[in-house]
Every structure is written in structure tokens, then in C-alpha cells.
Design an enzyme around this catalytic site. Structure first.
Site, PDB file in Angstrom:
ATOM      1  N   LYS A  84       0.862  -1.187   0.000  1.00 51.23           N
ATOM      2  CA  LYS A  84       0.000   0.000   0.000  1.00 51.23           C
ATOM      3  C   LYS A  84       0.893   1.230   0.000  1.00 51.23           C
ATOM      4  O   LYS A  84       1.755   1.400   0.866  1.00 51.23           O
ATOM      5  CB  LYS A  84      -0.844  -0.009   1.273  1.00 51.23           C
ATOM      6  CG  LYS A  84      -2.307   0.163   1.030  1.00 51.23           C
ATOM      7  CD  LYS A  84      -3.036   0.046   2.343  1.00 51.23           C
ATOM      8  CE  LYS A  84      -4.505   0.261   2.157  1.00 51.23           C
ATOM      9  NZ  LYS A  84      -5.189   0.253   3.457  1.00 51.23           N
TER      10      LYS A  84
HETATM   11  C1  E4P Z   1      -8.325   1.328   3.290  1.00 52.64           C
HETATM   12  O1  E4P Z   1      -7.704   0.410   2.811  1.00 52.64           O
HETATM   13  C2  E4P Z   1      -8.234   1.797   4.667  1.00 52.64           C
HETATM   14  O2  E4P Z   1      -7.629   0.788   5.452  1.00 52.64           O
HETATM   15  C3  E4P Z   1      -9.535   2.063   5.340  1.00 52.64           C
HETATM   16  O3  E4P Z   1     -10.628   1.668   4.525  1.00 52.64           O
HETATM   17  C4  E4P Z   1      -9.648   3.422   5.925  1.00 52.64           C
HETATM   18  O4  E4P Z   1     -10.904   3.555   6.516  1.00 52.64           O
HETATM   19  P1  E4P Z   1     -11.250   4.662   7.623  1.00 52.64           P
HETATM   20  O5  E4P Z   1     -11.582   5.923   6.919  1.00 52.64           O
HETATM   21  O6  E4P Z   1     -12.441   4.084   8.336  1.00 52.64           O
HETATM   22  O7  E4P Z   1     -10.045   4.787   8.509  1.00 52.64           O
END
Ligand code: E4P
Length: 218
Positions: A84
Site C-alpha cells: 500500500k
Molecule cells: C483502506 O484500505 C483503509 O484501510 C480504510 O478503509 C480506511 O478507513 P477509515 O476511513 O475508516 O479509517
């Protein structure tokens, strides 16, 4: 629509896996910090639990060279690692290099369709628009995802779209309606997807009526 579980908690991943429901796992530093374990231990456990499914692990360096180095190290943790990378200019340089090396990437913290266009052009495997965080500031996260899908369709970009930052079941329903490739869903929302009060009420009545009718398990 593929379902990824958005968590670093092994118990949640195991449950969702046992239900036969998940096609992948996404984590981020926040989720790893909530796993209750040292990050590497948690990451290795997840990778081993779902060895055939993609597991996103996020880099924390902010320079392209640093991200590339970190990505190469993280890739050694398992054949199912997806790196990521945050959408920054340094991140984009890293995505280009990693794509050329055949390392899978998930470009994260995407909040506009043009960011997604760029990530796609550079060969990202996945792109993660954050729909909940956009809704939080009064924008329409689903609209963004629809735009990204249309742009990818226009240019034959093969990057898969992961609807991220999902907050509730209606987000999932709307993602399915627009046909997004993947939704990464918090475990509690997956649980909610499986529940309906009328199913519980209906089942309880069928069981009572089966007793009245003398129906027995064969
Ligand atoms: C995406 O891969 C992130 O891990 C996640 O969806 C972020 O979500 P949040 O806005 O609830 O922190």
C-alpha cells in the site's frame, strides 16, 4: 463484487474466512496499531492465515527510494503481500518502479478521480478511494467511485478499484449497485450485512411451527 476485510485483527479475519466470505485483507498503520500485537507479528499471522489471498501492508517511509526499499522488504514476508502506497508524488515514483518489478501495489488515500487516473496509468494493481472520509466532509464518496470506474473503462485501465473507508451497510449496497470491483469492509459491517431481524423472526416461527406439526429432523 469481491469482499476484502479491512482489519488487522486475526480473530476477525478468521471468522470472516470461516464464513467463506473474504477475497482479501487490507490493513493500514492505524489498524495494525489496534491489533494488540507488534505489527510484524500481526502481519505475518495474517499472511499465513490467508496465504492465497491478497493482503495489503502499507509503507511508512515518505520518500520514493525509502518506499521502494520498504516495499521490497515487506514483499519478502509472503507471496500474497500487496504494497500500500499513499498517493503522493514520491509514492507515484515508487508505484512505477514497483509495478515494473512485478510487485503488486495498492494506491491509498485517494480522494479524486484524477488521482485514480494517474495511479492507474502508472500501473497500480489496486486503487483505494476513501468513500467514508469524503462523505464525512460533505462530498459524495460513491460518486467518486463511479467516476473512477468510468474513467478506467474509457481508457481500458486494468487497475482494480477498492472502495475503502466503508462505514455502514448502505455503503456496501451502493458499491454493489454501481459494480465496483472490490469493497474493503470493516468486520462489524460484514457482520451487519449477514443480519436481518425478519430472518430471525421468520426462523423462530418456522421452528415453533415445526414442533406443532411434529416435524422431526431426519
Ligand atoms: C483502506 O484500505 C483503509 O484501510 C480504510 O478503509 C480506511 O478507513 P477509515 O476511513 O475508516 O479509517
Amino acid at each position: 463484487m469481491k469482499i476484502f476485510v479491512d482489519t488487522a485483527k486475526i480473530e476477525e479475519i478468521r471468522k470472516a474466512k470461516d464464513w467463506g466470505l473474504i477475497d482479501g485483507v487490507t490493513t493500514n498503520p492505524t489498524l495494525l496499531s489496534q491489533s494488540g500485537k507488534p505489527w510484524k507479528e500481526a502481519a505475518l499471522e495474517i499472511l499465513a492465515e490467508v496465504p492465497d489471498l491478497p493482503v495489503s501492508l502499507e509503507v511508512i517511509d515518505t520518500t520514493a527510494q525509502g518506499m521502494i526499499k520498504e516495499a521490497r522488504e515487506l514483499s519478502k514476508l509472503g507471496k500474497n503481500v500487496v504494497i500500500k502506497i499513499p498517493f503522493t508524488t514520491e509514492g507515484l515514483k515508487a508505484v512505477k518502479v514497483l509495478s515494473q518489478e512485478g510487485i503488486k501495489t495498492n494506491v491509498t488515500l485517494v480522494f479524486s478521480s484524477l488521482q485514480a487516473l494517474v495511479a492507474g496509468k502508472l500501473g497500480a494493481t489496486y486503487v483505494s478511494p476513501f468513500l467514508g472520509r469524503l462523505d464525512d466532509i460533505g462530498h459524495d464518496g460513491i460518486l467518486l467511485i463511479e467516476e473512477i470506474m468510468r474513467i478506467y473503462e474509457n481508457f481500458g485501465i486494468e487497475t482494480e478499484v477498492i472502495a475503502a473507508s466503508i462505514r455502514h451497510v448502505d455503503h456496501v449496497r451502493r458499491c454493489a449497485l454501481i459494480g465496483v470491483d472490490i469493497a474493503t469492509i470493516p468486520f462489524k459491517v460484514i457482520e451487519q450485512m449477514l443480519k436481518h431481524p425478519l430472518t430471525d423472526i421468520g426462523l423462530s416461527k418456522f421452528i415453533d411451527d415445526a414442533k406443532k406439526a411434529g416435524i422431526q429432523i431426519l
